[in-house]
Design a protein around this motif. Sequence first.
Motif, short mmCIF file in Angstrom:
data_model
loop_
_atom_site.label_atom_id
_atom_site.label_comp_id
_atom_site.label_asym_id
_atom_site.label_seq_id
_atom_site.Cartn_x
_atom_site.Cartn_y
_atom_site.Cartn_z
N MET A 129 0.81 -1.28 0.04
CA MET A 129 -0.01 0.00 0.10
C MET A 129 0.90 1.23 -0.05
N ALA A 130 2.01 1.11 0.68
CA ALA A 130 2.96 2.12 0.53
C ALA A 130 3.48 2.60 -0.42
N LYS A 131 3.84 1.59 -1.34
CA LYS A 131 4.58 1.60 -2.55
C LYS A 131 3.42 2.25 -3.59
N GLN A 132 2.06 1.48 -3.44
CA GLN A 132 1.17 2.13 -4.34
C GLN A 132 0.81 3.44 -4.22
N SER A 133 1.11 4.12 -3.09
CA SER A 133 0.70 5.48 -2.51
C SER A 133 1.74 6.26 -3.12
N GLU A 134 3.07 5.63 -3.30
CA GLU A 134 3.94 6.59 -3.67
C GLU A 134 3.81 6.79 -5.23
N TYR A 135 3.34 5.44 -5.92
CA TYR A 135 3.22 5.62 -7.50
C TYR A 135 2.19 6.60 -7.63
N MET A 136 1.07 6.34 -7.02
CA MET A 136 -0.31 7.40 -7.01
C MET A 136 0.37 8.82 -6.92
N LYS A 137 1.14 9.12 -5.89
CA LYS A 137 1.67 10.66 -5.91
C LYS A 137 2.40 11.11 -7.16
N SER A 138 3.17 10.15 -7.33
CA SER A 138 4.34 10.60 -8.64
C SER A 138 3.28 10.51 -9.95
N ALA A 139 2.25 9.83 -10.09
CA ALA A 139 1.45 9.80 -11.27
C ALA A 139 0.61 11.22 -11.16
N LEU A 140 0.25 11.56 -9.93
CA LEU A 140 -0.51 12.85 -9.66
C LEU A 140 0.28 13.94 -10.26
N VAL A 141 1.68 13.79 -9.73
CA VAL A 141 2.57 15.02 -9.79
C VAL A 141 2.80 15.24 -11.51
N LYS A 142 2.87 14.18 -12.04
CA LYS A 142 3.06 14.32 -13.58
C LYS A 142 1.89 14.65 -14.16
N GLN A 143 0.93 14.27 -13.69
CA GLN A 143 -0.52 14.60 -14.70
C GLN A 143 -0.57 16.31 -14.14
N VAL A 144 -0.33 16.67 -12.87
CA VAL A 144 -0.44 18.26 -12.72
C VAL A 144 0.46 18.91 -13.76
N GLU A 145 1.67 18.37 -13.72
CA GLU A 145 2.70 19.04 -14.62
C GLU A 145 2.25 19.12 -16.02
N VAL A 146 1.52 17.97 -16.33
CA VAL A 146 1.09 18.00 -17.90
C VAL A 146 -0.03 19.06 -18.20
N ASP A 147 -0.84 18.88 -17.31
CA ASP A 147 -1.87 19.91 -16.99
C ASP A 147 -1.54 21.40 -17.15
N VAL A 148 -0.69 21.55 -16.33
CA VAL A 148 -0.09 22.92 -16.45
C VAL A 148 0.47 23.31 -17.65
N LYS A 149 1.36 22.62 -18.07
CA LYS A 149 1.92 22.68 -19.41
C LYS A 149 1.02 22.83 -20.83
N LYS A 150 -0.14 22.12 -20.58
CA LYS A 150 -1.03 22.20 -21.54
C LYS A 150 -1.86 23.52 -21.51
N ALA A 151 -2.16 23.78 -20.38
CA ALA A 151 -2.55 25.17 -20.21
C ALA A 151 -1.98 26.44 -20.58
N TYR A 152 -0.77 26.29 -20.24
CA TYR A 152 0.29 27.23 -20.61
C TYR A 152 0.28 27.34 -22.22
N TYR A 153 0.56 26.13 -22.77
CA TYR A 153 0.72 26.14 -24.35
C TYR A 153 -0.80 26.72 -24.63
N ALA A 154 -2.08 26.37 -24.26
CA ALA A 154 -3.25 26.78 -24.93
C ALA A 154 -3.34 28.29 -24.55
N TRP A 155 -2.73 28.58 -23.81
CA TRP A 155 -2.73 30.24 -23.43
C TRP A 155 -1.92 31.13 -24.39
N GLN A 156 -0.82 30.26 -24.53
CA GLN A 156 0.26 30.99 -25.76
C GLN A 156 -0.26 31.16 -26.95
N VAL A 157 -0.91 29.84 -27.26
CA VAL A 157 -1.59 29.76 -28.76
C VAL A 157 -2.69 30.75 -28.81
#
Length: 159
Positions: free
Chosen positions: A58-86
């Motif tokens: 469960m601890a490993k699964q939580s770590e994986y979920m946290k890293s996936a969430l961090v990556k998803q937030v990073e992708v969402d922020v980049k996507k919003a930034y690029y949409a704003w630039q366009v």
Amino acid sequence: DAAFTKVLPTMGIQGGYTINDPQTLFSQREQWRIGAVLNIPLFQGGEEWLIQTERTSMAKQSEYMKSALVKQVEVDVKKAYYAWQVLQKNLEVLKKSVDLSRENYRMVESQFKEQIASSAEVTDAHVALVNTEVELAQEEYNFQLALLTLLKMLGVFRP
């Protein structure tokens, strides 16, 4: 850690003090007892090990979920930034387009005054100007919405 500590040996000290009243022939009036106790778990059925394995999983699964969430937030922020630039670039292009439409309308209107252009051409130039102004207004709205989305993704704007 709690599951692991259940399988470790435990040691303790026990003591007691007893007063026998009345004192008899076979017992003393006061008795002191001190003893050491050592518990060694020989067989626990494996439950603690299963609990430990499950908690580690469960601890490993939580770590994986946290890293996936961090990556998803990073992708969402980049996507919003690029949409704003366009949208920012589109807005610049549409502003130039509105300026050109205004210039075209002014020229056609002056040609109409000189009786070189027809009223239909003036109407067409006016319709083109209005359409580009509407597109500009929509793009400005989309630009502001993209900016708010970006600020929301960054955690700056909380509606």
